[in-house]
Motif scaffolding. Structure first.
Motif, PDB file in Angstrom:
ATOM      1  N   PHE A  27      26.521  51.102  35.350  1.00  0.00           N
ATOM      2  CA  PHE A  27      27.704  50.550  35.758  1.00  0.00           C
ATOM      3  C   PHE A  27      27.992  49.086  34.945  1.00  0.00           C
ATOM      4  CE2 PHE A  27      29.491  47.328  38.505  1.00  0.00           C
ATOM      5  CZ  PHE A  27      30.729  47.435  38.505  1.00  0.00           C
ATOM      6  N   LEU A  28      26.925  48.251  34.732  1.00  0.00           N
ATOM      7  CA  LEU A  28      27.283  47.052  34.372  1.00  0.00           C
ATOM      8  C   LEU A  28      27.790  47.399  32.773  1.00  0.00           C
ATOM      9  CD1 LEU A  28      24.140  44.889  35.374  1.00  0.00           C
ATOM     10  CD2 LEU A  28      26.548  44.593  35.917  1.00  0.00           C
ATOM     11  N   ILE A  29      27.385  48.306  32.020  1.00  0.00           N
ATOM     12  CA  ILE A  29      27.775  48.584  30.850  1.00  0.00           C
ATOM     13  C   ILE A  29      29.170  48.854  30.551  1.00  0.00           C
ATOM     14  CG2 ILE A  29      27.686  50.064  28.589  1.00  0.00           C
ATOM     15  CD1 ILE A  29      24.693  50.850  29.450  1.00  0.00           C
ATOM     16  N   VAL A  30      29.707  49.625  31.573  1.00  0.00           N
ATOM     17  CA  VAL A  30      31.277  49.810  31.833  1.00  0.00           C
ATOM     18  C   VAL A  30      31.820  48.367  31.968  1.00  0.00           C
ATOM     19  CG1 VAL A  30      32.986  51.135  32.993  1.00  0.00           C
ATOM     20  CG2 VAL A  30      30.727  52.103  32.314  1.00  0.00           C
ATOM     21  N   HIS A  31      31.428  47.928  33.150  1.00  0.00           N
ATOM     22  CA  HIS A  31      32.231  46.629  33.544  1.00  0.00           C
ATOM     23  C   HIS A  31      32.227  45.776  32.774  1.00  0.00           C
ATOM     24  CE1 HIS A  31      33.635  44.032  36.772  1.00  0.00           C
ATOM     25  NE2 HIS A  31      32.638  43.300  36.733  1.00  0.00           N
ATOM     26  N   CYS A  32      31.104  45.391  31.792  1.00  0.00           N
ATOM     27  CA  CYS A  32      31.074  44.308  31.022  1.00  0.00           C
ATOM     28  C   CYS A  32      31.875  44.685  29.578  1.00  0.00           C
ATOM     29  CB  CYS A  32      29.654  44.242  30.355  1.00  0.00           C
ATOM     30  SG  CYS A  32      29.245  42.887  29.345  1.00  0.00           S
ATOM     31  N   ALA A  33      31.884  46.120  29.271  1.00  0.00           N
ATOM     32  CA  ALA A  33      33.065  46.197  28.259  1.00  0.00           C
ATOM     33  C   ALA A  33      34.496  46.124  28.665  1.00  0.00           C
ATOM     34  CB  ALA A  33      32.578  48.014  27.922  1.00  0.00           C
ATOM     35  N   ILE A  34      34.610  46.584  29.616  1.00  0.00           N
ATOM     36  CA  ILE A  34      36.112  46.362  30.291  1.00  0.00           C
ATOM     37  C   ILE A  34      36.521  44.672  30.274  1.00  0.00           C
ATOM     38  CG2 ILE A  34      37.748  46.631  32.107  1.00  0.00           C
ATOM     39  CD1 ILE A  34      36.485  49.277  32.480  1.00  0.00           C
ATOM     40  N   ASN A  35      35.447  43.848  30.825  1.00  0.00           N
ATOM     41  CA  ASN A  35      35.905  42.614  31.060  1.00  0.00           C
ATOM     42  C   ASN A  35      35.558  41.833  29.651  1.00  0.00           C
ATOM     43  OD1 ASN A  35      35.661  42.944  33.745  1.00  0.00           O
ATOM     44  ND2 ASN A  35      34.272  41.559  34.025  1.00  0.00           N
ATOM     45  N   ALA A  36      35.116  42.370  28.575  1.00  0.00           N
ATOM     46  CA  ALA A  36      34.818  41.765  27.286  1.00  0.00           C
ATOM     47  C   ALA A  36      36.208  41.847  26.637  1.00  0.00           C
ATOM     48  CB  ALA A  36      33.832  42.375  26.464  1.00  0.00           C
ATOM     49  N   MET A  37      37.074  42.586  27.079  1.00  0.00           N
ATOM     50  CA  MET A  37      38.469  42.883  26.417  1.00  0.00           C
ATOM     51  C   MET A  37      39.025  41.504  26.616  1.00  0.00           C
ATOM     52  SD  MET A  37      39.462  46.786  27.460  1.00  0.00           S
ATOM     53  CE  MET A  37      38.337  48.171  26.923  1.00  0.00           C
ATOM     54  N   ILE A  38      38.999  40.678  27.485  1.00  0.00           N
ATOM     55  CA  ILE A  38      39.434  39.192  27.562  1.00  0.00           C
ATOM     56  C   ILE A  38      39.558  38.736  25.869  1.00  0.00           C
ATOM     57  CG2 ILE A  38      39.150  39.131  29.776  1.00  0.00           C
ATOM     58  CD1 ILE A  38      37.081  36.792  28.986  1.00  0.00           C
ATOM     59  N   PHE A  39      38.234  38.853  25.246  1.00  0.00           N
ATOM     60  CA  PHE A  39      38.245  38.542  23.868  1.00  0.00           C
ATOM     61  C   PHE A  39      39.111  38.951  22.816  1.00  0.00           C
ATOM     62  CE2 PHE A  39      33.929  37.793  26.066  1.00  0.00           C
ATOM     63  CZ  PHE A  39      34.020  36.461  25.989  1.00  0.00           C
ATOM     64  N   PHE A  40      39.938  39.920  23.123  1.00  0.00           N
ATOM     65  CA  PHE A  40      40.906  40.492  22.380  1.00  0.00           C
ATOM     66  C   PHE A  40      42.134  39.439  21.947  1.00  0.00           C
ATOM     67  CE2 PHE A  40      39.521  44.977  23.442  1.00  0.00           C
ATOM     68  CZ  PHE A  40      39.463  45.296  22.019  1.00  0.00           C
ATOM     69  N   ASN A  41      42.028  38.352  23.187  1.00  0.00           N
ATOM     70  CA  ASN A  41      42.794  37.303  23.057  1.00  0.00           C
ATOM     71  C   ASN A  41      44.316  37.620  22.700  1.00  0.00           C
ATOM     72  OD1 ASN A  41      43.043  34.277  23.388  1.00  0.00           O
ATOM     73  ND2 ASN A  41      42.633  34.009  21.035  1.00  0.00           N
ATOM     74  N   ASP A  42      44.821  38.401  23.600  1.00  0.00           N
ATOM     75  CA  ASP A  42      46.015  39.200  23.575  1.00  0.00           C
ATOM     76  C   ASP A  42      46.955  38.856  24.842  1.00  0.00           C
ATOM     77  OD1 ASP A  42      44.919  40.877  25.306  1.00  0.00           O
ATOM     78  OD2 ASP A  42      45.502  42.747  24.164  1.00  0.00           O
ATOM     79  N   GLY A  43      46.571  37.701  25.459  1.00  0.00           N
ATOM     80  CA  GLY A  43      47.384  37.472  26.643  1.00  0.00           C
ATOM     81  C   GLY A  43      46.720  38.246  27.886  1.00  0.00           C
ATOM     82  N   GLY A  44      45.789  39.120  27.601  1.00  0.00           N
ATOM     83  CA  GLY A  44      45.127  39.712  28.821  1.00  0.00           C
ATOM     84  C   GLY A  44      45.685  41.284  28.845  1.00  0.00           C
ATOM     85  N   GLU A  45      46.682  41.585  28.011  1.00  0.00           N
ATOM     86  CA  GLU A  45      47.310  42.765  27.942  1.00  0.00           C
ATOM     87  C   GLU A  45      46.228  44.148  28.133  1.00  0.00           C
ATOM     88  OE1 GLU A  45      50.206  43.632  25.236  1.00  0.00           O
ATOM     89  OE2 GLU A  45      51.520  42.130  25.727  1.00  0.00           O
ATOM     90  N   THR A  46      45.229  44.145  27.085  1.00  0.00           N
ATOM     91  CA  THR A  46      44.413  45.106  27.138  1.00  0.00           C
ATOM     92  C   THR A  46      43.542  45.111  28.350  1.00  0.00           C
ATOM     93  OG1 THR A  46      44.396  45.191  24.641  1.00  0.00           O
ATOM     94  CG2 THR A  46      42.718  46.173  25.861  1.00  0.00           C
ATOM     95  N   PHE A  47      42.999  44.029  28.692  1.00  0.00           N
ATOM     96  CA  PHE A  47      42.037  43.938  29.956  1.00  0.00           C
ATOM     97  C   PHE A  47      42.855  44.200  31.262  1.00  0.00           C
ATOM     98  CE2 PHE A  47      41.164  40.850  33.183  1.00  0.00           C
ATOM     99  CZ  PHE A  47      39.526  41.514  33.465  1.00  0.00           C
ATOM    100  N   ASN A  48      44.248  43.704  31.376  1.00  0.00           N
ATOM    101  CA  ASN A  48      44.953  44.287  32.508  1.00  0.00           C
ATOM    102  C   ASN A  48      45.160  45.896  32.606  1.00  0.00           C
ATOM    103  OD1 ASN A  48      44.984  41.713  33.727  1.00  0.00           O
ATOM    104  ND2 ASN A  48      46.767  41.216  32.637  1.00  0.00           N
ATOM    105  N   HIS A  49      45.448  46.386  31.400  1.00  0.00           N
ATOM    106  CA  HIS A  49      45.744  47.743  31.161  1.00  0.00           C
ATOM    107  C   HIS A  49      44.316  48.576  31.826  1.00  0.00           C
ATOM    108  CE1 HIS A  49      46.976  51.796  29.923  1.00  0.00           C
ATOM    109  NE2 HIS A  49      45.633  51.933  29.237  1.00  0.00           N
ATOM    110  N   TRP A  50      43.264  48.398  31.214  1.00  0.00           N
ATOM    111  CA  TRP A  50      41.928  48.969  31.457  1.00  0.00           C
ATOM    112  C   TRP A  50      41.451  48.592  32.945  1.00  0.00           C
ATOM    113  CZ3 TRP A  50      40.682  53.324  29.489  1.00  0.00           C
ATOM    114  CH2 TRP A  50      41.041  53.533  28.342  1.00  0.00           C
ATOM    115  N   GLY A  51      41.779  47.496  33.434  1.00  0.00           N
ATOM    116  CA  GLY A  51      41.658  46.765  34.900  1.00  0.00           C
ATOM    117  C   GLY A  51      42.421  47.610  35.831  1.00  0.00           C
ATOM    118  N   HIS A  52      43.617  48.117  35.614  1.00  0.00           N
ATOM    119  CA  HIS A  52      44.444  48.775  36.238  1.00  0.00           C
ATOM    120  C   HIS A  52      44.002  50.300  36.493  1.00  0.00           C
ATOM    121  CE1 HIS A  52      48.133  50.057  38.255  1.00  0.00           C
ATOM    122  NE2 HIS A  52      48.224  51.085  37.060  1.00  0.00           N
ATOM    123  N   PHE A  53      43.760  50.893  35.219  1.00  0.00           N
ATOM    124  CA  PHE A  53      43.191  52.045  35.111  1.00  0.00           C
ATOM    125  C   PHE A  53      41.933  52.393  36.211  1.00  0.00           C
ATOM    126  CE2 PHE A  53      40.060  55.150  33.505  1.00  0.00           C
ATOM    127  CZ  PHE A  53      40.682  56.192  33.623  1.00  0.00           C
TER     128      PHE A  53
END
Length: 237
Positions: A27-53
């Motif tokens: 679970f930590l692998i999946v959780h960390c991978a999604i949270n690390a999407m903040i480093f795309f530095n796109d205002g959270g768009e990618t992170f929020n999308h996968w967090g919503h999913f």
């Protein structure tokens, strides 16, 4: 031996610890991978999308119940085994030599477990509760909104939530990092121990498993620790 006797025995409890531990490691692998999407530095768009999913998918939500069950079982069995180990030596050593009698990890398990528990409670309060029940974890939203738009769909703005929690709260950042450090020590011990419980203990493979455990523990926990720092130090927008 019946199943009831097995699962209430010391071996059975270690088996449950190992089984739930491997599930949580995955679970930590999946959780960390999604949270690390903040480093795309796109205002959270990618992170929020996968967090919503993850928060709206029926299969994921069902697995979430299993995650909580496994987490509770892991904590309870860990505390039970720790208590049993302490009771098994009711007479203290005449000459106290902690380093020789036990590992630093086993001696500090109570402290590490407490820090991890505080970390988990804060994490659930700050992020899981708002994403499932709405709101911003009791924190004033200031100019942020609790909703964001991604591909013309309104999703919970977890990115703004992280920004509010970490950006101006050094104490919370420190507590999170201490919790992650404690988690790292726990994983360093538990990764190889889980495989050993299942009988994977071979002179050829054990060093590989130990090495993989070190890499996994350091990489996962380093990424988790960098996330609050990234918001506090304004590395991401």
């Amino acid at each position: 031996m019946t199943w009831k006797l097995f699962f209430t025995s010391s071996i059975g409890k270690k088996f449950i610890m190992a089984l739930t531990g491997i599930f949580l490691i995955t679970f930590l692998i999946v959780h960390c991978a999604i949270n690390a999407m903040i480093f795309f530095n796109d205002g959270g768009e990618t992170f929020n999308h996968w967090g919503h999913f993850m928060g709206s998918n029926l299969i994921v939500r069902t697995m979430e119940l299993g995650l909580f069950l496994f987490l509770i079982m892991h904590i309870v069995q860990g505390l039970t085994l720790w208590s049993q180990n302490n009771k098994s030596r009711p007479v203290k050593y005449v000459v106290k030599n902690s380093a020789a009698n036990s590992t630093w990890y086993s001696r500090s398990m109570g402290l590490l477990g407490t820090l991890i528990l505080i970390f988990l409670v804060l994490h659930l309060y700050h992020f899981w509760t708002p994403s499932r029940f709405g709101g911003m974890a009791g924190i004033k939203a200031l100019d942020e909104t609790s909703l964001a738009t991604y591909n013309n769909e309104e999703v919970h703005n977890l990115y703004a939530e992280m920004k509010l929690v970490f950006e101006n709260n050094l104490l919370i950042v420190v507590v999170y990092i201490l919790g992650v450090i404690s988690l790292c020590w726990h994983l360093l011990h538990g990764f190889q121990s889980a495989f050993q419980t299942f009988g994977v203990n071979h002179k050829r493979y054990t060093p590989i498993i130990k090495g993989a455990g070190v890499v996994y523990s350091v990489v996962i926990c380093l990424l988790f620790a960098l996330m609050p720092l990234a918001f506090y130090l304004h590395w991401v927008n």
